[in-house]
Design an enzyme around this catalytic site. Structure first.
Site, PDB file in Angstrom:
ATOM      1  N   GLU A 130       8.131  19.313 -25.393  1.00 43.69           N
ATOM      2  CA  GLU A 130       7.433  19.545 -24.077  1.00 43.69           C
ATOM      3  C   GLU A 130       8.218  20.799 -23.473  1.00 43.69           C
ATOM      4  OE1 GLU A 130       4.637  18.009 -22.816  1.00 43.69           O
ATOM      5  OE2 GLU A 130       4.661  15.948 -23.671  1.00 43.69           O
ATOM      6  N   LYS A 149       2.097  11.271 -10.713  1.00 46.38           N
ATOM      7  CA  LYS A 149       1.217  10.344 -11.418  1.00 46.38           C
ATOM      8  C   LYS A 149       2.136   9.274 -12.022  1.00 46.38           C
ATOM      9  CE  LYS A 149      -1.196  13.139 -14.663  1.00 46.38           C
ATOM     10  NZ  LYS A 149      -2.214  13.379 -15.822  1.00 46.38           N
ATOM     11  N   ARG A 201       0.703  -1.109  -0.195  1.00 43.71           N
ATOM     12  CA  ARG A 201      -0.084  -0.040   0.004  1.00 43.71           C
ATOM     13  C   ARG A 201       0.858   1.396  -0.068  1.00 43.71           C
ATOM     14  NH1 ARG A 201      -2.690  -3.367   3.530  1.00 43.71           N
ATOM     15  NH2 ARG A 201      -4.891  -3.842   2.347  1.00 43.71           N
ATOM     16  N   GLU A 208      -5.958  16.997 -10.705  1.00 43.02           N
ATOM     17  CA  GLU A 208      -6.099  17.409 -12.027  1.00 43.02           C
ATOM     18  C   GLU A 208      -7.703  17.578 -12.075  1.00 43.02           C
ATOM     19  OE1 GLU A 208      -5.118  14.261 -14.872  1.00 43.02           O
ATOM     20  OE2 GLU A 208      -4.150  15.914 -16.134  1.00 43.02           O
ATOM     21  N   HIS A 225       5.772  10.402 -28.382  1.00 41.26           N
ATOM     22  CA  HIS A 225       4.652  11.410 -27.940  1.00 41.26           C
ATOM     23  C   HIS A 225       4.967  13.111 -28.007  1.00 41.26           C
ATOM     24  CE1 HIS A 225       1.999  13.168 -24.946  1.00 41.26           C
ATOM     25  NE2 HIS A 225       2.860  13.788 -24.424  1.00 41.26           N
ATOM     26  N   HIS A 267      -2.834  13.791 -28.961  1.00 37.54           N
ATOM     27  CA  HIS A 267      -3.029  12.256 -28.328  1.00 37.54           C
ATOM     28  C   HIS A 267      -3.984  11.709 -29.610  1.00 37.54           C
ATOM     29  CE1 HIS A 267      -2.981  13.276 -23.770  1.00 37.54           C
ATOM     30  NE2 HIS A 267      -1.908  12.496 -24.104  1.00 37.54           N
ATOM     31  N   ASN A 304      -1.945  20.524 -20.756  1.00 40.51           N
ATOM     32  CA  ASN A 304      -2.428  19.617 -21.895  1.00 40.51           C
ATOM     33  C   ASN A 304      -2.469  20.417 -23.349  1.00 40.51           C
ATOM     34  OD1 ASN A 304      -2.908  17.149 -20.848  1.00 40.51           O
ATOM     35  ND2 ASN A 304      -4.864  17.690 -20.155  1.00 40.51           N
TER      36      ASN A 304
HETATM   37  N1  LIG Z   1       3.576  10.195 -15.283  1.00 38.51           N
HETATM   38  C1  LIG Z   1       3.645  11.442 -15.994  1.00 38.51           C
HETATM   39  O1  LIG Z   1       2.982  12.702 -15.332  1.00 38.51           O
HETATM   40  C2  LIG Z   1       3.879  11.285 -17.389  1.00 38.51           C
HETATM   41  C3  LIG Z   1       4.054  12.544 -18.004  1.00 38.51           C
HETATM   42  C4  LIG Z   1       4.500  12.335 -19.515  1.00 38.51           C
HETATM   43  C5  LIG Z   1       4.588  11.168 -19.980  1.00 38.51           C
HETATM   44  N2  LIG Z   1       4.674  10.011 -18.976  1.00 38.51           N
HETATM   45  C6  LIG Z   1       4.816   8.725 -19.720  1.00 38.51           C
HETATM   46  O2  LIG Z   1       6.329   8.594 -20.079  1.00 38.51           O
HETATM   47  C7  LIG Z   1       6.567   7.591 -21.136  1.00 38.51           C
HETATM   48  C8  LIG Z   1       7.595   8.037 -22.026  1.00 38.51           C
HETATM   49  O3  LIG Z   1       8.704   8.507 -21.390  1.00 38.51           O
HETATM   50  P1  LIG Z   1      10.141   8.670 -22.125  1.00 38.51           P
HETATM   51  O4  LIG Z   1      10.021   9.366 -23.432  1.00 38.51           O
HETATM   52  O5  LIG Z   1      11.046   9.011 -21.002  1.00 38.51           O
HETATM   53  O6  LIG Z   1      10.472   7.080 -22.795  1.00 38.51           O
HETATM   54  P2  LIG Z   1      11.005   6.057 -22.409  1.00 38.51           P
HETATM   55  O7  LIG Z   1      11.178   5.876 -20.881  1.00 38.51           O
HETATM   56  O8  LIG Z   1      10.692   4.718 -23.069  1.00 38.51           O
HETATM   57  O9  LIG Z   1      12.562   6.296 -22.913  1.00 38.51           O
HETATM   58  C9  LIG Z   1      12.719   6.253 -24.317  1.00 38.51           C
HETATM   59  C10 LIG Z   1      14.152   5.392 -24.605  1.00 38.51           C
HETATM   60  O10 LIG Z   1      15.333   6.087 -24.150  1.00 38.51           O
HETATM   61  C11 LIG Z   1      16.188   5.290 -23.562  1.00 38.51           C
HETATM   62  N3  LIG Z   1      17.100   6.137 -22.422  1.00 38.51           N
HETATM   63  C12 LIG Z   1      16.419   6.481 -21.375  1.00 38.51           C
HETATM   64  N4  LIG Z   1      17.474   7.487 -20.739  1.00 38.51           N
HETATM   65  C13 LIG Z   1      18.462   7.264 -21.497  1.00 38.51           C
HETATM   66  C14 LIG Z   1      19.713   7.820 -21.513  1.00 38.51           C
HETATM   67  N5  LIG Z   1      20.077   8.881 -20.588  1.00 38.51           N
HETATM   68  N6  LIG Z   1      20.526   7.399 -22.377  1.00 38.51           N
HETATM   69  C15 LIG Z   1      20.087   6.704 -23.667  1.00 38.51           C
HETATM   70  N7  LIG Z   1      19.104   6.256 -23.855  1.00 38.51           N
HETATM   71  C16 LIG Z   1      18.064   6.395 -22.797  1.00 38.51           C
HETATM   72  C17 LIG Z   1      15.199   4.004 -22.834  1.00 38.51           C
HETATM   73  O11 LIG Z   1      15.897   2.986 -22.499  1.00 38.51           O
HETATM   74  C18 LIG Z   1      14.134   3.889 -23.876  1.00 38.51           C
HETATM   75  O12 LIG Z   1      14.475   3.084 -24.967  1.00 38.51           O
HETATM   76  C19 LIG Z   1       5.186   7.240 -21.438  1.00 38.51           C
HETATM   77  O13 LIG Z   1       4.676   6.012 -21.056  1.00 38.51           O
HETATM   78  C20 LIG Z   1       4.197   8.461 -20.903  1.00 38.51           C
HETATM   79  O14 LIG Z   1       2.978   7.852 -20.775  1.00 38.51           O
HETATM   80  C21 LIG Z   1       4.136  10.080 -17.853  1.00 38.51           C
HETATM   81 ZN   LIG Z   2       3.092  15.272 -23.004  1.00 40.31          ZN
END
Ligand SMILES: NC(=O)c1ccc[n+]([C@@H]2O[C@H](COP(=O)([O-])OP(=O)(O)OC[C@H]3O[C@@H](n4cnc5c(N)ncnc54)[C@H](O)[C@@H]3O)[C@@H](O)[C@H]2O)c1
Ligand SMILES: [Zn+2]
Length: 355
Positions: free
Chosen positions: A176, A134, A112, A228, A256, A243, A236
């Protein structure tokens, strides 16, 4: 960062990961901690967290968006159980947004709730997903459908690790960054526009203040609206169309951030057409987005499909689609009366053809 549960620090700076053991201890977090990461990240940057992980080493989960599942979470629960993780343990999510969301969700639900630290390694994770609390996973029915609000106990964002990010991942995060300037800070937008070459070559001196400012903006917006209900919606900007573009291409064509790049172009077009966004600001946003580089094509996508997808957006509340418009760089206005015809015109403007 203010959270209803507990305020937490977001430490941003070249080298913060190397001091992670001392920083965790200073925040009353148990070390050694359970470091959750994926193979490529641990291979590239594991050295920085070896002291924090201790003799047991890291807990490795599969890499990439396809691993953002309940099955991966179940694997983490097993690993936590076999390591004897208790309520006083610390979990460190070391990776991009996927590792952060999955490890954060496992931390939110195991026993939990166990304390966790976000150690984001992508630009997107540093400016966005690591902050705000989140966490969650995708379900077969859709993205991010199972989740929780579980604020981290500490965030450690080290721009040094961004040097190894694939160029496309880095650029995706930059959209972003541009978004934060566009919605909340003309100053940030101006800085990004001025120092784009230094940022794109990942100079830590250029990146550090920009990452910090994005974090400050996100923390400020989320602090006003952790769950939110209202103000958080400005984050957004560019995401309604973004999206929808991701959904109609089954999450395969765009990173994204790239879809958000198009989404901001569409929202800006709509805002300018309504006379809400000054034309110089519209041109400025267009120029900065263009300078970030080419985006995957959209000429083959059907306007009707994209509009249908916007009406299925998860963030609809009671059937109303809130659309974040720009009232000029640094200012937003949320409206609920965007018509399909306006949306179609904006989609045409960003390159979709009428079929
Ligand atoms: N929780 C939230 O508020 C929130 C907000 C925005 C996005 N997200 C989520 O985040 C995710 C996307 O995250 P992302 O874009 O970081 O993608 P990701 O975590 O898949 O990373 C992208 C790629 O980069 C590689 N990588 C990471 N760090 C690295 C580094 N320093 N050097 C080389 N390679 C590296 C990873 O291994 C992966 O293959 C989505 O699932 C999205 O829904 C969450
Ligand atoms: Zn975003």
């Amino acid at each position: 960062m203010q959270s209803a549960r507990r305020p937490y620090s977001v430490l941003i700076g070249a080298g913060v990961l190397g001091q992670a053991d001392a920083l965790l201890a200073a925040a009353d977090l148990r070390v050694p901690a359970v470091v959750v990461t994926s193979t490529p990240i641990w291979q590239l940057h594991g050295d920085r967290l070896r002291a924090v992980a201790g003799a047991d080493g890291a807990t490795v989960m599969p890499d990439g968006e396809r691993a953002k599942t309940l099955r991966t979470v179940a694997g983490l629960y097993d690993a936590f159980a076999s390591r004897g993780v208790d309520r006083g343990a610390t979990i460190v999510a070391f990776g991009g947004g996927v590792v952060g969301d999955v490890a954060g969700f496992a931390a939110a639900t195991y026993l939990r709730g166990v304390a966790y630290v976000q150690a984001p390694t992508t630009l997107l994770a540093q400016v966005d997903s690591a902050i705000g609390g989140k966490v969650g996973v995708n379900l077969p029915a859709g993205k991010n459908l199972a989740g929780a609000f579980h604020p981290p106990a500490l965030v450690l964002a080290d721009p040094d690790v961004l040097g190894t990010l694939p160029r496309r991942e880095f650029r995706a995060g930059m959209y972003e960054v541009v978004k934060y300037g566009a919605i909340a800070s003309r100053n940030l937008f101006e800085r990004v526009s001025r120092s784009l070459p230094e940022l794109m070559s990942r100079k830590p001196a250029a990146l550090e203040p920009v990452v910090a400012e994005c974090c400050r903006i996100k923390a400020e917006v989320v602090g006003r609206d952790e769950y939110e209900r209202g103000p958080r919606r400005i984050l957004n900007f560019g995401h309604t169309v973004g999206h929808a573009l991701e959904a109609v291409t089954k999450y395969r064509r765009f990173r994204h951030g790239e879809a958000v790049g198009y989404g901001m172009l569409a929202a800006a077009h709509l805002s300018a057409t309504r006379g809400l966004m000054p034309s110089e600001d519209h041109a400025w946003l267009l120029e900065v987005i263009r300078r970030l580089g080419p985006l995957p094509g959209v000429g083959d996508l059907k306007i009707g499909d994209v509009i249908d997808a916007t009406t299925r957006d998860k963030k609809r509340v009671a059937g109303t689609l809130h659309f974040v418009l720009s009232a000029g760089i640094g200012r937003t206005e949320i409206v609920q009366d965007v018509t399909p015809a306006e949306l179609a015109a904006a989609l045409t403007a960003i390159g979709l053809a009428e079929h």
